[in-house]
Motif scaffolding. Structure first.
Motif, PDB file in Angstrom:
ATOM      1  N   VAL A 174     -69.530   4.976  18.016  1.00  7.33           N
ATOM      2  CA  VAL A 174     -67.908   4.965  17.889  1.00  7.33           C
ATOM      3  C   VAL A 174     -67.478   3.800  19.623  1.00  7.33           C
ATOM      4  O   VAL A 174     -67.674   3.774  20.531  1.00  7.33           O
ATOM      5  CB  VAL A 174     -67.607   6.306  18.489  1.00  7.33           C
ATOM      6  CG1 VAL A 174     -66.038   6.635  18.531  1.00  7.33           C
ATOM      7  CG2 VAL A 174     -68.198   7.319  18.199  1.00  7.33           C
ATOM      8  N   PRO A 175     -67.646   2.821  18.812  1.00  8.43           N
ATOM      9  CA  PRO A 175     -67.227   1.107  19.780  1.00  8.43           C
ATOM     10  C   PRO A 175     -65.599   1.965  20.636  1.00  8.43           C
ATOM     11  O   PRO A 175     -64.773   2.755  20.052  1.00  8.43           O
ATOM     12  CB  PRO A 175     -66.687   0.776  18.904  1.00  8.43           C
ATOM     13  CG  PRO A 175     -66.714   1.132  17.497  1.00  8.43           C
ATOM     14  CD  PRO A 175     -66.819   1.930  17.229  1.00  8.43           C
ATOM     15  N   ALA A 183     -56.608   8.853  20.270  1.00 10.29           N
ATOM     16  CA  ALA A 183     -56.570   7.573  21.044  1.00 10.29           C
ATOM     17  C   ALA A 183     -58.275   7.261  21.205  1.00 10.29           C
ATOM     18  O   ALA A 183     -59.167   7.515  21.052  1.00 10.29           O
ATOM     19  CB  ALA A 183     -56.369   7.905  22.436  1.00 10.29           C
ATOM     20  N   THR A 184     -58.568   5.904  21.286  1.00  8.71           N
ATOM     21  CA  THR A 184     -59.797   4.932  20.971  1.00  8.71           C
ATOM     22  C   THR A 184     -60.085   5.423  22.071  1.00  8.71           C
ATOM     23  O   THR A 184     -60.092   6.177  23.580  1.00  8.71           O
ATOM     24  CB  THR A 184     -58.692   3.731  20.533  1.00  8.71           C
ATOM     25  OG1 THR A 184     -58.455   2.820  22.668  1.00  8.71           O
ATOM     26  CG2 THR A 184     -58.300   3.137  19.810  1.00  8.71           C
ATOM     27  N   PRO A 185     -61.688   5.377  22.403  1.00 12.44           N
ATOM     28  CA  PRO A 185     -61.851   5.673  23.843  1.00 12.44           C
ATOM     29  C   PRO A 185     -61.894   4.839  24.635  1.00 12.44           C
ATOM     30  O   PRO A 185     -61.533   5.184  26.406  1.00 12.44           O
ATOM     31  CB  PRO A 185     -63.912   5.385  23.126  1.00 12.44           C
ATOM     32  CG  PRO A 185     -64.012   5.438  21.821  1.00 12.44           C
ATOM     33  CD  PRO A 185     -62.542   5.073  20.854  1.00 12.44           C
ATOM     34  N   GLU A 186     -61.738   3.883  25.027  1.00  5.91           N
ATOM     35  CA  GLU A 186     -61.040   2.874  26.056  1.00  5.91           C
ATOM     36  C   GLU A 186     -59.449   3.230  26.514  1.00  5.91           C
ATOM     37  O   GLU A 186     -59.278   3.596  27.372  1.00  5.91           O
ATOM     38  CB  GLU A 186     -60.450   1.832  25.520  1.00  5.91           C
ATOM     39  CG  GLU A 186     -60.005   1.064  24.280  1.00  5.91           C
ATOM     40  CD  GLU A 186     -60.751  -0.307  24.107  1.00  5.91           C
ATOM     41  OE1 GLU A 186     -61.441  -1.140  25.219  1.00  5.91           O
ATOM     42  OE2 GLU A 186     -60.272  -1.312  23.736  1.00  5.91           O
ATOM     43  N   GLU A 187     -58.960   3.591  25.225  1.00  6.69           N
ATOM     44  CA  GLU A 187     -57.711   4.453  25.980  1.00  6.69           C
ATOM     45  C   GLU A 187     -57.132   5.640  26.583  1.00  6.69           C
ATOM     46  O   GLU A 187     -56.805   5.767  27.296  1.00  6.69           O
ATOM     47  CB  GLU A 187     -56.417   4.802  24.581  1.00  6.69           C
ATOM     48  CG  GLU A 187     -56.236   3.032  24.035  1.00  6.69           C
ATOM     49  CD  GLU A 187     -55.746   3.584  22.558  1.00  6.69           C
ATOM     50  OE1 GLU A 187     -54.509   2.676  22.064  1.00  6.69           O
ATOM     51  OE2 GLU A 187     -55.582   4.418  22.151  1.00  6.69           O
ATOM     52  N   PHE A 304     -65.292  13.520  28.176  1.00 11.85           N
ATOM     53  CA  PHE A 304     -64.027  13.449  26.869  1.00 11.85           C
ATOM     54  C   PHE A 304     -64.451  14.061  25.620  1.00 11.85           C
ATOM     55  O   PHE A 304     -65.244  13.477  25.237  1.00 11.85           O
ATOM     56  CB  PHE A 304     -63.181  13.042  26.981  1.00 11.85           C
ATOM     57  CG  PHE A 304     -63.180  12.569  28.822  1.00 11.85           C
ATOM     58  CD1 PHE A 304     -61.249  12.560  29.031  1.00 11.85           C
ATOM     59  CD2 PHE A 304     -63.336  11.213  29.133  1.00 11.85           C
ATOM     60  CE1 PHE A 304     -61.388  12.027  30.248  1.00 11.85           C
ATOM     61  CE2 PHE A 304     -62.690  10.579  29.567  1.00 11.85           C
ATOM     62  CZ  PHE A 304     -62.067  10.763  30.559  1.00 11.85           C
ATOM     63  N   TYR A 305     -64.266  15.720  25.316  1.00 12.23           N
ATOM     64  CA  TYR A 305     -64.144  15.420  23.955  1.00 12.23           C
ATOM     65  C   TYR A 305     -62.160  14.910  23.330  1.00 12.23           C
ATOM     66  O   TYR A 305     -61.393  15.582  24.016  1.00 12.23           O
ATOM     67  CB  TYR A 305     -64.126  17.477  23.779  1.00 12.23           C
ATOM     68  CG  TYR A 305     -63.493  17.279  21.982  1.00 12.23           C
ATOM     69  CD1 TYR A 305     -64.425  16.521  21.170  1.00 12.23           C
ATOM     70  CD2 TYR A 305     -62.916  18.211  21.380  1.00 12.23           C
ATOM     71  CE1 TYR A 305     -64.223  16.992  19.805  1.00 12.23           C
ATOM     72  CE2 TYR A 305     -62.231  18.817  20.193  1.00 12.23           C
ATOM     73  CZ  TYR A 305     -63.070  17.631  19.369  1.00 12.23           C
ATOM     74  OH  TYR A 305     -62.556  17.744  17.824  1.00 12.23           O
ATOM     75  N   VAL A 306     -62.665  14.295  22.740  1.00 12.20           N
ATOM     76  CA  VAL A 306     -61.346  13.343  22.129  1.00 12.20           C
ATOM     77  C   VAL A 306     -61.203  13.795  20.365  1.00 12.20           C
ATOM     78  O   VAL A 306     -62.611  13.639  19.565  1.00 12.20           O
ATOM     79  CB  VAL A 306     -61.371  11.543  21.720  1.00 12.20           C
ATOM     80  CG1 VAL A 306     -60.422  10.852  21.261  1.00 12.20           C
ATOM     81  CG2 VAL A 306     -62.085  11.458  23.489  1.00 12.20           C
ATOM     82  N   PRO A 307     -60.484  14.945  20.528  1.00  9.13           N
ATOM     83  CA  PRO A 307     -59.975  15.640  18.499  1.00  9.13           C
ATOM     84  C   PRO A 307     -60.307  14.043  17.355  1.00  9.13           C
ATOM     85  O   PRO A 307     -59.871  12.898  17.978  1.00  9.13           O
ATOM     86  CB  PRO A 307     -59.160  15.779  18.892  1.00  9.13           C
ATOM     87  CG  PRO A 307     -59.323  16.780  20.287  1.00  9.13           C
ATOM     88  CD  PRO A 307     -59.357  15.316  20.957  1.00  9.13           C
ATOM     89  N   PRO A 308     -60.224  13.709  17.195  1.00  9.12           N
ATOM     90  CA  PRO A 308     -59.616  14.075  15.003  1.00  9.12           C
ATOM     91  C   PRO A 308     -58.654  13.145  15.059  1.00  9.12           C
ATOM     92  O   PRO A 308     -57.640  14.320  15.951  1.00  9.12           O
ATOM     93  CB  PRO A 308     -60.716  13.544  14.587  1.00  9.12           C
ATOM     94  CG  PRO A 308     -60.485  15.043  13.789  1.00  9.12           C
ATOM     95  CD  PRO A 308     -61.369  15.196  15.679  1.00  9.12           C
ATOM     96  N   ALA A 309     -57.874  11.776  14.951  1.00  7.24           N
ATOM     97  CA  ALA A 309     -56.695  11.591  14.378  1.00  7.24           C
ATOM     98  C   ALA A 309     -56.249  13.480  13.489  1.00  7.24           C
ATOM     99  O   ALA A 309     -56.894  13.265  12.767  1.00  7.24           O
ATOM    100  CB  ALA A 309     -55.817  10.926  14.153  1.00  7.24           C
TER     101      ALA A 309
END
Length: 337
Positions: A174-175, A183-187, A304-309
């Protein structure tokens, strides 16, 4: 025409006819169809070898307390944080010890990618003397580099890491600017830093509560209360230069490992008052008296765990963090008049 010449001509004609009648198509190569998704960058055996090499590198460098021995298997930000732990160990005459890091995996996931960088993540066994496992982030930056330890965090109590694909299958890399997440990883990393600095940040509700944020706030408040007769204490976080490092989860979300820099500043604001630094900050100072300001800068890795949109629950969950004091700065010119 002589009989010999006529016979030769007949023989040539018959031979040509036989060749024409017996012509067959040559066999053509049948290459295998290209896979719809790239294969995993590592198999289980190779990943195990890499983890063993990282473990051996750490053991040698830890024994000597020598950061020069960390490369190339330990790279920034992990290298900077480990080097800082060695400095603290020397400055405190051994009262401070580097955090135990083990590489024995409970769960591992590697990137299925054709390009670089190629990340991998490992949830480890619990280090000896500790209560919680680690999450290791590995990466191969380009084809000529070895896989290296990029960063580590201690997982928070009670955290369940979302399922990732096993090494035999591979997970999507995931870039930093990847779409398809809440949110994007950098966000994610930038917005989390904002919530550390401002309880009322517009992104505060996007993140679940976590022990690192709670501890940072409570420690700063306690210090501010303790020194109010002479000055004040404040903390500010910002996104650091490295990362983030991210790998897809089985549900279309991502595990994101990011780096922050957190600066705790003690300011003497009352003229003729006395204020001294303590703990590890004092250990890195030649003089622990706070004349104007003293700032302790820590490198912090947070996972972090970031959920899908479009997920039913779009809350971003911090799942682990590690903080190491890397430098101390003073500004005596900021003394109150």
């Amino acid at each position: 025409m002589s009989a010999r010449r006529a016979l030769a001509g007949l023989t040539l004609a018959i031979s040509a006819g036989l060749l024409a009648g017996c012509t067959t198509e040559l066999p053509q190569p049948q290459p295998e169809a290209a896979p719809e998704t790239p294969p995993p960058a590592l198999d289980s055996a190779r990943l195990e070898d890499i983890l063993s090499e990282i473990d051996a590198t750490l053991a040698e460098a830890d024994e000597a307390r020598d950061a020069e021995l960390l490369g190339p298997r330990i790279i920034s930000p992990a290298q900077d944080m480990r080097a800082a732990e060695y400095r603290l160990a020397r400055a405190t005459d051994g009262d401070f010890s580097p955090q135990p890091i083990v590489t024995a995996p409970q769960v591992a996931a590697v990137a299925a990618a054709e390009g670089w960088p190629r990340p991998a993540m490992v949830v480890t066994e619990i280090p000896e003397g500790e209560n919680l496992p680690l999450l290791l982030g590995l990466t191969q930056q380009n084809p000529r580099d070895p896989y290296s330890l990029w960063g580590w965090v201690t997982l928070f109590p009670g955290i369940e890491v979302p399922p990732m694909a096993r090494p035999e299958t591979g997970s999507a890399a995931v870039p930093p600017d990847a779409e398809g997440l809440v949110a994007t990883p950098e966000e994610v990393v930038a917005r989390y830093a904002q919530t550390l600095n401002d309880n009322d940040s517009e992104h505060a509700d996007a993140f679940a509560d976590d022990p690192y944020k709670d501890t940072s706030r409570s420690t700063t408040q306690e210090l501010d209360d303790a020194i109010e007769a002479a000055g004040s204490a404040s903390v500010e976080a910002e996104v650091a230069d490295d990362g983030p490092l991210s790998l897809a989860t089985a549900d279309g979300g991502a595990i994101v490992l990011g780096e922050l820099r957190s600066t705790l500043t003690m300011s003497r604001t009352v003229p003729e008052s006395e204020l001294t630094a303590g703990g590890n900050i004092a250990a890195l100072l030649d003089d622990d008296e706070v004349v104007g300001t003293v700032s302790g800068v820590s490198d912090v890795t947070v996972a972090f765990y970031v959920p899908p949109a479009g997920a039913e629950d779009e809350t971003i969950r911090p799942i682990g963090a590690t903080s190491v004091l890397t430098e101390v700065n003073r500004d005596d010119e900021a003394a109150p008049e």
